[in-house]
Design an enzyme around this catalytic site. Structure first.
Site, PDB file in Angstrom:
ATOM      1  N   GLY A   1      -7.039  28.597  -7.685  1.00 40.44           N
ATOM      2  CA  GLY A   1      -8.173  29.299  -8.285  1.00 40.44           C
ATOM      3  C   GLY A   1      -7.754  30.157  -9.464  1.00 40.44           C
TER       4      GLY A   1
ATOM      5  CB  CYS B   1     -12.486  33.753  -3.042  1.00 36.19           C
ATOM      6  SG  CYS B   1     -10.902  34.377  -2.436  1.00 36.19           S
TER       7      CYS B   1
ATOM      8  N   GLY C   1     -12.006  21.074   4.885  1.00 36.52           N
ATOM      9  CA  GLY C   1     -11.963  21.990   6.017  1.00 36.52           C
ATOM     10  C   GLY C   1     -11.306  21.298   7.196  1.00 36.52           C
TER      11      GLY C   1
ATOM     12  N   GLY D   1      -7.741  25.041   8.308  1.00 41.00           N
ATOM     13  CA  GLY D   1      -6.978  24.184   9.205  1.00 41.00           C
ATOM     14  C   GLY D   1      -7.881  23.491  10.222  1.00 41.00           C
TER      15      GLY D   1
ATOM     16  CB  VAL E   1      -3.342  34.110  -1.327  1.00 40.68           C
ATOM     17  CG1 VAL E   1      -2.771  34.055  -2.734  1.00 40.68           C
ATOM     18  CG2 VAL E   1      -2.421  33.403  -0.340  1.00 40.68           C
TER      19      VAL E   1
HETATM   20  C1  LIG Z   1      -3.471  29.616   1.195  1.00 34.63           C
HETATM   21  C2  LIG Z   1      -4.839  29.191   0.739  1.00 34.63           C
HETATM   22  C3  LIG Z   1      -5.289  29.535  -0.549  1.00 34.63           C
HETATM   23  C4  LIG Z   1      -6.554  29.145  -0.984  1.00 34.63           C
HETATM   24  N1  LIG Z   1      -6.941  29.455  -2.248  1.00 34.63           N
HETATM   25  C5  LIG Z   1      -8.141  29.013  -2.717  1.00 34.63           C
HETATM   26  C6  LIG Z   1      -8.537  29.242  -4.075  1.00 34.63           C
HETATM   27  O1  LIG Z   1      -7.788  29.814  -4.871  1.00 34.63           O
HETATM   28  N2  LIG Z   1      -9.749  28.805  -4.472  1.00 34.63           N
HETATM   29  C7  LIG Z   1     -10.596  28.113  -3.637  1.00 34.63           C
HETATM   30  O2  LIG Z   1     -11.673  27.704  -4.053  1.00 34.63           O
HETATM   31  N3  LIG Z   1     -10.236  27.868  -2.346  1.00 34.63           N
HETATM   32  C8  LIG Z   1      -9.039  28.300  -1.870  1.00 34.63           C
HETATM   33  N4  LIG Z   1      -8.665  28.028  -0.570  1.00 34.63           N
HETATM   34  C9  LIG Z   1      -9.590  27.286   0.303  1.00 34.63           C
HETATM   35  C10 LIG Z   1      -9.257  25.792   0.364  1.00 34.63           C
HETATM   36  O3  LIG Z   1      -9.382  25.195  -0.907  1.00 34.63           O
HETATM   37  C11 LIG Z   1     -10.162  25.055   1.369  1.00 34.63           C
HETATM   38  O4  LIG Z   1     -11.509  25.203   0.965  1.00 34.63           O
HETATM   39  C12 LIG Z   1     -10.037  25.598   2.789  1.00 34.63           C
HETATM   40  O5  LIG Z   1      -8.724  25.978   3.066  1.00 34.63           O
HETATM   41  C13 LIG Z   1     -10.491  24.600   3.855  1.00 34.63           C
HETATM   42  O6  LIG Z   1      -9.707  23.426   3.848  1.00 34.63           O
HETATM   43  P1  LIG Z   1      -8.417  23.193   4.809  1.00 34.63           P
HETATM   44  O7  LIG Z   1      -8.835  23.538   6.194  1.00 34.63           O
HETATM   45  O8  LIG Z   1      -8.065  21.743   4.616  1.00 34.63           O
HETATM   46  O9  LIG Z   1      -7.359  24.106   4.291  1.00 34.63           O
HETATM   47  C14 LIG Z   1      -7.403  28.414  -0.107  1.00 34.63           C
HETATM   48  C15 LIG Z   1      -6.955  28.075   1.169  1.00 34.63           C
HETATM   49  C16 LIG Z   1      -5.690  28.438   1.608  1.00 34.63           C
HETATM   50  C17 LIG Z   1      -5.241  28.051   2.984  1.00 34.63           C
END
Ligand SMILES: Cc1cc2nc3c(=O)[nH]c(=O)nc-3n(C[C@H](O)[C@H](O)[C@H](O)COP(=O)(O)O)c2cc1C
Ligand SMILES: Cc1cc2nc3c(=O)[nH]c(=O)nc-3n(C[C@H](O)[C@H](O)[C@H](O)COP(=O)(O)OP(=O)(O)OC[C@H]3O[C@@H](n4cnc5c(N)ncnc54)[C@H](O)[C@@H]3O)c2cc1C
Ligand code: FES
Lengths: 305, 253
Positions: free
Chosen positions: A48, A131, A244, A218, A73
């Site tokens: 982001g 966020c 997600g 996760g 973060v």
């Molecule tokens: C460490 C971390 C940092 C993330 N940073 C951003 C970000 O900068 N911008 C954003 O839109 N989503 C961010 N997300 C969200 C992810 O893009 C995603 O929408 C969310 O983690 C769900 O997917 P997952 O379960 O596969 O991780 C972040 C997720 C994690 C775990």
């Protein structure tokens, strides 16, 4: 092997397959390029971006949860200009669509970034209005229909690239938010961002995260993602990038059946850097095993009782 | 494409003391690339989601060893594995200690921080001294390995049940005033590392310290493992990518 058709079209941009990396879990691609060829992916969404460089929150910034993790973060990033100058050229060395994810604290900031990124060599913009880890902005825009409409329409007005609006799951009715984004002119939607959570260290009686709360992601959030993608698919006629908790090919197929046209992999790739590629292969295997020739057949194919 | 995860077989596992275990895995490519002070991200079974960062203690031929203490779910899982079981590891990760430093080096290790220093001791041999601090005589682990390679090894215990009573840094002080060390390499709890930094500043010796922070990925993409940078132009550095070994002047502890 019969030729599978894996290409998907998201708002006029063709991904060679539906697998995308989720923003914030991929950096700007350099580290992952040491594990696999990024050209194997459909698209990548970068960390982001904000208008000015952002330091992020104090550590600890990560905590484990049952089948998942919390992060706080707080959008640490080098700023949109440094991205365009220092990071984008590297990514452009791969045959993969590039999605620039961005977050602002005011509507004007979103507009300004959309202008800068429109002129840069990215394929799509992903507007993060969800966020949970920054005090002002971020999710504040994503939980109010009027604000969603406002940000979407103003970003659309200045953007020369297709605009994806990234939705927050931390809302009462995601259908209304999705509709507001569609009404504002969004070209596509992505969901879900993380769910707000907290963990406490029972020895110190202090939250594990220095920010106290963080975003849950996760496998733990996967069923929520499936339900929300389904709800949004039923409500709007925009393509959806679903995410997600996706951690295997079958999960990608399931999220597509719920209504996603493409699927992003986030946390799973933090634990297994090869997850995006394994998920892509798993999805192809699912297609072969089930006689599915064209991956787009999956989208929204689940029939409700 | 140089990085990978490995399914490695446990060639040997041993209990050392208290809750401290050593796992030695057979993994030629990992052994070939591992350097002193680097770490592995170790998958700890289905009950954990994130991998656990564990330092590389030693490389012997095609084998890589880690020594760890049982703290919670992940390390408990590791402690219950048997020879012949497989574990999935990602690595080697991070920037380790520079073992090419010319001249004498002083190693300062506290508790679990002793183990990541062993490869430095092996590389520097008789041009390094080590001060190893433990809680008590019961906790002495791997000190004999240091004695076999280093010039001088000083052992301290908090309770005086073995060696010198007191902290490792206090004992290091008397070595520093009597030698011309080109560098200090240290690993241990935060208060110890702060004391090492103060000692290094006082005698104008560069100190290389290995830090810990909670991680998710371990390879530089999630930005979880932040540590404050001492450079005004940089807010945070990342333990997994810029470290875990830092010059003590690069970071604010
Ligand atoms: C460490 C971390 C940092 C993330 N940073 C951003 C970000 O900068 N911008 C954003 O839109 N989503 C961010 N997300 C969200 C992810 O893009 C995603 O929408 C969310 O983690 C769900 O997917 P997952 O379960 O596969 O991780 C972040 C997720 C994690 C775990
Ligand atoms: C670079 C690095 C090298 C390390 N090397 C060693 C080593 O050689 N030997 C050893 O015994 N320990 C080492 N540690 C500490 C070790 O990672 C933790 O003790 C371990 O992660 C605890 O996991 P758990 O599931 O047993 O505990 P839990 O408390 O159940 O873990 C929960 C979560 O917190 C994280 N966590 C807990 N304590 C720490 C910690 N001190 N540092 C980072 N994350 C933590 C875990 O990784 C996990 O994500 C190292 C840590 C880092 C960052
Ligand atoms: S743990 Fe992910 S960047 Fe260091």
């Amino acid at each position: 092997m019969n030729k599978l058709s894996t290409a998907v079209n998201i708002a006029g941009v063709e991904f060679k397959n539906p697998i995308v990396t989720a923003s914030g879990t991929f950096g700007f691609g350099r580290e992952f390029s040491e594990f696999f060829d990024l050209s194997q992916l459909g698209a990548v969404s970068v960390k982001g971006l904000t208008l000015k460089p952002k330091a992020g929150n104090p550590p600890p910034r990560a905590a484990e949860t049952a089948s998942g993790m919390l992060n706080s973060v707080g959008l640490q990033n080098p700023g949109v200009e440094s991205f365009v100058k220092d990071e984008l050229p590297f990514l452009r060395g791969f045959d993969v669509k590039v999605i620039a994810n961005m977050a602002g604290t005011t509507v004007e900031e979103y507009e300004e970034m959309a202008r800068i990124l429109s002129d840069a060599d990215v394929d799509m913009l992903e507007v993060n209005i969800s966020c949970p880890n920054v005090k002002e902005g971020g999710v504040a825009f994503g939980v109010d229909e009027k604000a969603v409409y406002e940000v979407t329409s103003r970003v659309k007005a200045v953007s020369k690239k297709p605009v994806i609006i990234k939705l927050s799951p931390n809302v009462t009715d995601i259908k209304k938010i999705a509709k507001a984004a569609e009404d504002g002119g969004a070209d596509a939607l992505s969901l879900i961002n993380t769910l707000l959570g907290m963990r406490i260290d029972i020895k110190t009686r202090r939250p594990i995260l220095k920010n106290n709360t963080g975003g849950l992601s996760g496998p733990a959030v996967f069923p929520i993602a499936v339900r929300m993608v389904h709800d949004v698919y039923e409500t709007v006629s925009l393509p959806i990038i679903g995410m997600g908790g996706v951690s295997r090919g079958e999960d990608a197929a399931e999220l597509m059946m719920a209504g996603a046209s493409a699927v992003a992999v986030g946390s799973a790739a933090l634990v297994n850097p090869l997850a995006p590629i394994e998920i892509k292969r798993g999805l192809e295997k699912f297609m072969e095993d089930n006689g599915i020739k064209d991956v787009t057949e999956l989208t929204g194919s689940a029939k409700m009782w | 494409m140089s990085k990978a995860t490995y399914n490695a077989e446990i060639a040997a596992k041993r209990w050392h003391a208290g809750n401290i275990y050593e796992i030695i895995i057979e993994c030629e490519p990992l052994a070939r690339e591992s350097q002193a002070g680097q770490f592995l991200q170790v998958a700890c079974g289905d009950d954990t989601f994130l991998r656990r960062p564990i330092s590389i203690h030693n490389v012997d031929g095609s084998r890589v060893s880690m020594i760890f203490e049982v703290k919670g779910r992940g390390t408990r899982y590791l402690s219950q594995l048997k020879t012949g079981d497989c574990i999935n590891v990602l690595g080697p990760l991070g920037n380790g200690f520079d073992t090419d430093i010319e001249g004498d080096v002083l190693l300062i290790g506290g508790g679990l921080g002793v183990f990541p220093l062993y490869m430095v001791a092996k590389a520097k041999g008789k041009s390094c001294d080590a001060v190893l601090g433990y809680k008590s005589a019961r906790d002495l682990v791997s000190h004999d390995r240091f004695s076999a390679v280093c010039r001088e090894v000083v052992i301290t215990t908090d309770d005086g049940s073995y060696g010198i009573q007191g902290t490792a840094v206090a004992a290091a002080h008397s070595l520093v005033v009597n030698h011309h060390y080109k560098a200090i390499c240290a690993c241990g709890p935060l208060p110890m590392l702060k004391a090492v930094h103060a000692l290094a500043c006082k005698y104008n010796i560069p100190a290389w310290i290995s830090l810990e922070e909670r991680m998710a990925c371990g390879f530089g993409v999630c930005l979880a493992c932040a540590v404050k940078s001492a450079d005004d132009d940089v807010d945070y550095l990342h333990v997994c990518k810029h470290g875990p070994v830092f010059n003590s002047k690069e970071v604010i502890l």
